[in-house]
Write a protein that holds these residues in place. Structure first.
Motif, PDB file in Angstrom:
ATOM      1  N   VAL A   8       0.840  -1.202   0.000  1.00 26.86           N
ATOM      2  CA  VAL A   8       0.000   0.000   0.000  1.00 26.86           C
ATOM      3  C   VAL A   8       0.874   1.250   0.000  1.00 26.86           C
ATOM      4  N   ALA A   9       1.943   1.220   0.825  1.00 28.24           N
ATOM      5  CA  ALA A   9       2.836   2.371   0.930  1.00 28.24           C
ATOM      6  C   ALA A   9       3.499   2.679  -0.414  1.00 28.24           C
ATOM      7  N   ALA A  10       3.944   1.626  -1.108  1.00 25.69           N
ATOM      8  CA  ALA A  10       4.604   1.814  -2.397  1.00 25.69           C
ATOM      9  C   ALA A  10       3.648   2.417  -3.419  1.00 25.69           C
ATOM     10  N   LEU A  11       2.408   1.929  -3.454  1.00 29.34           N
ATOM     11  CA  LEU A  11       1.442   2.428  -4.421  1.00 29.34           C
ATOM     12  C   LEU A  11       1.052   3.862  -4.114  1.00 29.34           C
ATOM     13  N   ALA A  12       0.922   4.194  -2.832  1.00 29.89           N
ATOM     14  CA  ALA A  12       0.508   5.542  -2.446  1.00 29.89           C
ATOM     15  C   ALA A  12       1.666   6.530  -2.424  1.00 29.89           C
ATOM     16  N   GLY A  13       2.898   6.015  -2.468  1.00 27.06           N
ATOM     17  CA  GLY A  13       4.057   6.897  -2.435  1.00 27.06           C
ATOM     18  C   GLY A  13       4.300   7.504  -1.067  1.00 27.06           C
ATOM     19  N   VAL A  14       4.013   6.735  -0.012  1.00 24.86           N
ATOM     20  CA  VAL A  14       4.209   7.211   1.357  1.00 24.86           C
ATOM     21  C   VAL A  14       4.955   6.139   2.142  1.00 24.86           C
ATOM     22  N   SER A  15       5.263   6.450   3.381  1.00 28.15           N
ATOM     23  CA  SER A  15       5.960   5.488   4.224  1.00 28.15           C
ATOM     24  C   SER A  15       4.986   4.465   4.798  1.00 28.15           C
ATOM     25  N   VAL A  16       5.534   3.339   5.242  1.00 26.76           N
ATOM     26  CA  VAL A  16       4.716   2.320   5.905  1.00 26.76           C
ATOM     27  C   VAL A  16       4.072   2.909   7.159  1.00 26.76           C
ATOM     28  N   ARG A  17       4.795   3.769   7.858  1.00 29.91           N
ATOM     29  CA  ARG A  17       4.260   4.391   9.066  1.00 29.91           C
ATOM     30  C   ARG A  17       3.023   5.232   8.752  1.00 29.91           C
ATOM     31  N   THR A  18       3.051   5.940   7.620  1.00 30.14           N
ATOM     32  CA  THR A  18       1.896   6.755   7.240  1.00 30.14           C
ATOM     33  C   THR A  18       0.683   5.873   6.963  1.00 30.14           C
TER      34      THR A  18
END
Length: 335
Positions: A8-18
């Motif tokens: 999900v983080a990779a697709l959204a372009g955010v960190s895993v924490r986010t």
């Protein structure tokens, strides 16, 4: 194999924490980022382990909903909206019926028997705001009903005075000179009927019409049969009304039936308006003019208030009040 946080983080372009913050409904995530993460969750099919998350956080993922009548079309529609909105938060809703009895309302506020719930949404008929205030320190509670001036609990309500005034003014602008109010309930503590009566009287005063006690009908319940009975009593008056503001759509449906059984045409001989915008009123003959509370906003606001309490986002105990929107919907029953 199911999608993971990192996908999900990779697709959204955010960190895993986010992603984790969004999943856990943290407040400090920017709205645009939250929407991007939610879209990625939907696209990847990621499903968080809600049971494990709740266990870590000391919560059950269950909330309670206490309503007076499960069979009421209004409460049924509202419960459905609450369930749908709760599912988006990963919550399961447990519903119980109080029948407007003080002992049942107290039992649920004390804790749903056999279940540990994280919070409770309650629509009380029997308990006063002071009674409910005794429980808010032990469990997150949101009240659906009239705004409590003492501020004992979080509330979601509509402006019943304004809504009732608008409904009565609609009858007056259609030519009514003897509009009746049907739905007084002096035996209840929730003040809804009292406020709607107040709005009805305000409209009469503005129009220069005196309130008449014989045109203000008390009911024992909000069911169709009571609307039918009360309407018959009004029609038996030496000077019956030429229009009726019913405090619920169910009462209005009973009133329409009584009028038509006496050979009256609705709206030619008698105009009738209800309150709640239930589905039956939309498809009846004639279709029912009504006041439509924004049930979607009521449901979402109640859940947001409850979530803030459950997740400890508030640093104070002062209550919050949300006044939901409403809309007057003229239909065939008022011409």
């Amino acid at each position: 194999m199911g999608a993971k946080l990192k996908d999900v983080a990779a697709l959204a372009g955010v960190s895993v924490r986010t992603v984790s913050n969004v999943v856990n409904d943290a407040t400090h995530v920017a709205p645009a980022t939250r929407q991007r993460v939610l879209a990625a969750i939907e696209q990847t099919g990621y499903r968080p382990n809600l049971a494990a998350r709740n266990l870590r956080q000391g919560r059950t993922g269950l909330i309670g909903l206490a309503i007076p009548e499960v069979g009421s079309p209004y409460f049924g529609e509202l419960a459905g909206l609450l369930i749908e909105a709760a599912q988006e938060r990963g919550w399961t809703v447990l519903i119980d019926q109080t029948a407007g009895r003080a002992d049942r309302e107290r039992r649920l506020l004390s804790g749903v028997e056999g279940h540990a719930v994280d919070g409770l949404i309650v629509s009380p008929w029997a308990l006063s705001p002071a009674d409910i205030g005794n429980y808010v320190s032990t469990m997150p509670v949101v009240v659906l009903g009239e705004i409590d001036p003492e501020g004992t609990a979080d509330h979601v309500a509509i402006d019943n005075v304004t809504a009732a005034r608008e409904a009565t003014c609609h009858l007056l602008t259609q030519g009514a000179r003897r509009p009746a109010a049907l739905g007084l309930q002096p035996h209840l503590h929730n003040r809804t009927a009292e406020l709607r009566l107040h709005g009805y009287r305000q409209a009469l005063q503005t129009a220069g019409l005196p309130p008449r006690s014989e045109l203000e009908q008390t009911v024992a319940s909000l069911h169709r049969a009571e609307g039918h009975r009360a309407m018959e009593a009004l029609l038996d008056l030496a000077q019956p009304p030429d229009a009726v503001f019913c405090f619920t759509d169910e009462l209005a449906l009973g009133a329409v039936r009584a009028a038509r059984s006496r050979g009256l045409d609705v709206p030619q001989d008698l105009r009738i308006i209800g309150f709640d915008d239930i589905e039956d009123g939309r498809y009846g003959t004639p279709s029912l003019s009504t006041v439509a509370p924004d049930k979607q906003q009521i449901a979402e606001s109640a859940l947001q208030l409850l979530a803030d309490r459950i997740y400890g986002r508030l640093t104070h105990r002062s209550s919050r009040q949300v006044v939901a929107r409403h809309q007057l919907l003229p239909r065939e029953s008022t011409g």
